[in-house]
Motif scaffolding. Structure first.
Motif, PDB file in Angstrom:
ATOM      1  N   ALA A  14    -108.298  18.291  78.827  1.00 17.39           N
ATOM      2  CA  ALA A  14    -108.741  17.542  79.874  1.00 17.39           C
ATOM      3  C   ALA A  14    -108.038  16.076  80.062  1.00 17.39           C
ATOM      4  O   ALA A  14    -107.372  15.659  81.268  1.00 17.39           O
ATOM      5  N   GLU A  15    -107.577  15.594  79.052  1.00 21.01           N
ATOM      6  CA  GLU A  15    -106.868  14.283  78.752  1.00 21.01           C
ATOM      7  C   GLU A  15    -105.465  14.334  79.350  1.00 21.01           C
ATOM      8  O   GLU A  15    -105.086  13.727  79.972  1.00 21.01           O
ATOM      9  N   ARG A  16    -104.837  15.572  79.110  1.00 21.57           N
ATOM     10  CA  ARG A  16    -103.522  15.736  79.585  1.00 21.57           C
ATOM     11  C   ARG A  16    -103.553  16.022  81.010  1.00 21.57           C
ATOM     12  O   ARG A  16    -102.526  15.608  81.761  1.00 21.57           O
ATOM     13  N   LEU A  17    -104.627  16.940  81.510  1.00 21.95           N
ATOM     14  CA  LEU A  17    -104.888  17.029  83.135  1.00 21.95           C
ATOM     15  C   LEU A  17    -104.678  15.849  83.723  1.00 21.95           C
ATOM     16  O   LEU A  17    -104.082  15.603  84.792  1.00 21.95           O
ATOM     17  N   VAL A  18    -105.734  14.805  83.295  1.00 24.39           N
ATOM     18  CA  VAL A  18    -105.924  13.467  83.766  1.00 24.39           C
ATOM     19  C   VAL A  18    -104.732  12.654  83.935  1.00 24.39           C
ATOM     20  O   VAL A  18    -104.632  12.059  84.916  1.00 24.39           O
ATOM     21  N   ARG A  19    -104.096  12.970  82.896  1.00 27.81           N
ATOM     22  CA  ARG A  19    -102.786  11.947  82.719  1.00 27.81           C
ATOM     23  C   ARG A  19    -101.656  12.522  83.861  1.00 27.81           C
ATOM     24  O   ARG A  19    -101.190  11.777  84.728  1.00 27.81           O
TER      25      ARG A  19
ATOM     26  N   GLU B 288     -99.374   7.945  69.810  1.00 27.85           N
ATOM     27  CA  GLU B 288     -98.477   6.922  70.841  1.00 27.85           C
ATOM     28  C   GLU B 288     -98.861   7.276  72.112  1.00 27.85           C
ATOM     29  O   GLU B 288     -99.073   6.187  72.885  1.00 27.85           O
ATOM     30  N   ASN B 289     -99.208   8.322  72.371  1.00 26.92           N
ATOM     31  CA  ASN B 289     -99.862   8.564  73.685  1.00 26.92           C
ATOM     32  C   ASN B 289    -101.134   7.733  74.221  1.00 26.92           C
ATOM     33  O   ASN B 289    -101.237   7.281  75.205  1.00 26.92           O
ATOM     34  N   HIS B 290    -102.003   7.775  73.220  1.00 24.76           N
ATOM     35  CA  HIS B 290    -103.243   7.151  73.492  1.00 24.76           C
ATOM     36  C   HIS B 290    -102.935   5.647  73.680  1.00 24.76           C
ATOM     37  O   HIS B 290    -103.580   4.915  74.548  1.00 24.76           O
ATOM     38  N   PHE B 291    -102.209   5.028  72.924  1.00 24.22           N
ATOM     39  CA  PHE B 291    -101.639   3.554  72.862  1.00 24.22           C
ATOM     40  C   PHE B 291    -100.939   3.442  74.303  1.00 24.22           C
ATOM     41  O   PHE B 291    -101.143   2.364  74.708  1.00 24.22           O
ATOM     42  N   SER B 292     -99.917   4.168  74.467  1.00 23.82           N
ATOM     43  CA  SER B 292     -98.987   3.935  75.454  1.00 23.82           C
ATOM     44  C   SER B 292     -99.820   4.054  77.005  1.00 23.82           C
ATOM     45  O   SER B 292     -99.200   3.714  77.963  1.00 23.82           O
TER      46      SER B 292
END
Length: 415
Positions: free
Chosen positions: A397-402, A181-185
Motif C-alpha cells: 500500500a505504501e509503495r503504491l501510494v508513493r 531511508e524511504n520513510h525519512f526521505s
C-alpha cells in the motif's frame, strides 16, 4: 533532501529482540552510522543470547541499554527519555513474543516499556519460524499492530535456521536501511501531508450477494490490501473515502468508511463519493448474483433435489468508473487477482476495463494471498510493467501510494 543526507543526524533507537537474526543488527548499525545516523540500542535479555552488549556498544559508540530498573538511568526516568529522544524506533528482530507483547500493550521490561511510552513512529522487522508467522495468534497480533500504525519491513520468504522454508525470515540489513531511508526521505514520519487536498476513493473487501436471508455468494477477500491503501492515502493527507464490503477489519484512522454488502450497493456508494482525483478499486466484487433472492430461507426438504439458482451479471464497478464521460477520476487503478497467466490476463484486463493502472497478483491457494498478510504484485501501466518483491500488504500500500504521489507530482496536478 539528497540521498546522502537522508539519515544525517537522525536519531534511531534500535531494539534488538531475541532470535538468530539478531546478528544482522550489527551490520545494520554499521550502515546506519555510515549514513550519519546516531544509533542507540536496547538489547533484550533474549537478544543478548545472540549478540553481546560489547559488540553492539562498540558499533553504536554509545551505552547499550538493557535493564528497566537501572538506578543510573531511571534516576532520570530513563525509559521515558529513550522513548522520546529518538526520531524513529526500529525493532529488529521483532520476534513473535515481542510482537504479541506490543499488540497487548504490555510493559514488563525495558524494550516493551519504551515501546508503550513512545509517541514516535515505530518500524518492526519480524523474524520467526514460518509456522509461528502463520499461526492465527500471530496474524491477529499483526492486524492489531497495523491498526496501531506500526510499520512492517518484511518478513522475507526463504530458508530458515530451523531448516524450514517460508515467510518469517528477517529482512536483510540493506532492506531495513532502505525502508528507514524511504520513510525519512518521503513522508511517513515527517508530519508532512503531500497529498493534502487530493480526493481519493478506495474500494475494499468482498461483496455478499444474497441467495436468501441467511445464505449468500461471496469470495475469500479479507479487505486487508484495500484497507491498507486507504490508510496510507489518509496518512499523506488525502481526503479518502473507503467503500468497503463485509470485513472484520477496523476502520482505518482518518478515513470516511462507507459499508456496503452487494456489488450494486458498492457501485452506488462509489458514484455518491465522486468526484475524486484518484480511484483505487481493490475490492473483489462478485461477478454474478442470483437473479431473485428468496424472501424466506430456502428449506432443504427430505428427498428434494437441490434448488436451481439462476445467476445474472453484476455491475462492473471498475469499468463503470473508468468509462465515465463526466467526473472520471484523473487516475483509475484496478486490481487483477489471477490464478494463472497473471501478467497476460492483467494487461488484457487493463485494456478491457479502461483503467489507467492495474495491480496484478497471483491468488492461487498455495500463495496464501487471499486472507494473508503478504502480497507479490505487478504494476501494469501504459508505460510498462513493474515487478515488486514479496511484501506485507501494508508495504504494498505504501509503495503504491508513493507511485500515486509521483504521478500527480510529475503531471503537475498537485499545487
Amino acid at each position: 533532501m539528497s540521498d546522502a543526507a537522508t539519515l544525517r543526524n537522525r536519531r534511531i533507537l534500535l531494539i534488538i529482540g531475541g532470535g538468530i537474526a539478531a546478528y544482522k543488527c550489527l551490520e545494520l548499525i554499521r550502515r546506519l552510522r555510515e549514513k550519519g545516523a546516531g544509533v542507540r540500542a536496547i538489547l533484550t535479555a533474549a537478544g543478548a543470547e545472540f549478540v553481546t552488549p560489547l559488540s553492539v556498544g562498540t558499533l553504536t559508540g554509545d551505552k547499550v541499554f538493557r535493564e528497566l530498573f537501572d538506578l543510573t538511568t531511571e534516576a532520570e526516568i530513563g525509559h521515558i527519555e529513550l522513548s522520546r529522544s529518538a526520531d524513529l524506533i526500529v525493532v529488529a528482530p521483532a520476534t513473535a513474543d515481542l510482537m504479541a507483547k506490543m499488540a497487548a500493550g504490555l510493559a514488563g521490561d525495558l524494550a516493551t516499556t519504551v515501546l508503550l511510552a513512545t509517541d514516535k513512529p515505530v518500524l518492526i522487522a519480524p523474524a520467526m519460524n514460518v509456522r509461528m508467522w502463520n499461526h492465527r495468534a500471530t496474524q491477529r497480533n499483526i492486524e492489531q499492530l497495523m491498526a496501531d500504525g506500526i510499520g512492517f519491513i518484511g518478513p522475507n520468504e526463504g530458508d530458515m535456521a530451523c531448516g524450514e522454508f517460508g515467510p518469517g525470515r528477517m529482512a536483510e540489513p540493506a532492506e531495513i536501511l532502505a525502508a528507514i531511508e524511504n520513510h525519512f526521505s518521503e513522508f511517513a514520519f515527517s508530519g508532512e501531508q503531500p497529498l493534502k487536498g487530493l480526493r481519493a476513493l478506495v474500494t475494499s473487501g468482498p461483496t455478499h450477494e444474497p441467495i436468501d436471508p441467511v445464505r449468500y455468494l461471496a469470495n475469500r477477500s479479507s479487505g486487508k490490501q484495500g484497507h491498507a491503501i486507504a490508510a496510507a492515502l489518509a496518512r499523506l493527507g488525502a481526503d479518502t473515502v473507503l467503500v468497503s464490503g463485509p470485513t472484520i477489519l477496523p476502520d482505518p484512522p482518518g478515513v470516511d468508511v462507507r459499508r456496503v454488502e452487494t456489488a450494486r450497493e458498492m457501485l452506488a456508494a462509489c458514484e455518491a463519493a465522486l468526484p475524486a482525483d484518484v480511484a483505487i478499486c481493490a475490492a473483489a466484487v462478485a461477478d454474478w448474483r442470483v437473479d431473485v433472492d428468496a424472501s424466506q430461507k430456502i428449506k432443504k426438504e427430505p428427498g428434494a433435489s437441490a434448488p436451481e439458482l439462476r445467476l445474472v451479471e453484476n455491475p462492473d464497478v471498475l469499468a463503470t468508473i473508468s468509462h465515465l464521460e463526466s467526473g472520471r477520476p484523473e487516475l483509475v487503478i484496478g486490481f487483477a487477482a489471477e490464478t494463472e497467466k497473471v501478467i497476460e490476463h492483467a494487461i488484457a484486463k487493463r485494456k478491457r476495463k479502461g483503467c489507467d493502472w492495474i495491480v496484478a497478483n497471483d491468488v492461487s491457494p498455495e500463495t496464501g494471498v487471499m486472507g494473508g498478510e503478504l502480497n507479490t504484485v505487478h504494476l501494469i501501466t501504459g508505460g510498462g510493467q513493474e515487478d515488486w518483491p514479496l511484501l506485507p500488504k501494508q508495504a504494498v500500500a505504501e509503495r503504491l501510494v508513493r507511485r500515486i504521489l509521483t504521478h500527480f507530482t510529475e503531471k503537475g496536478s498537485r499545487a
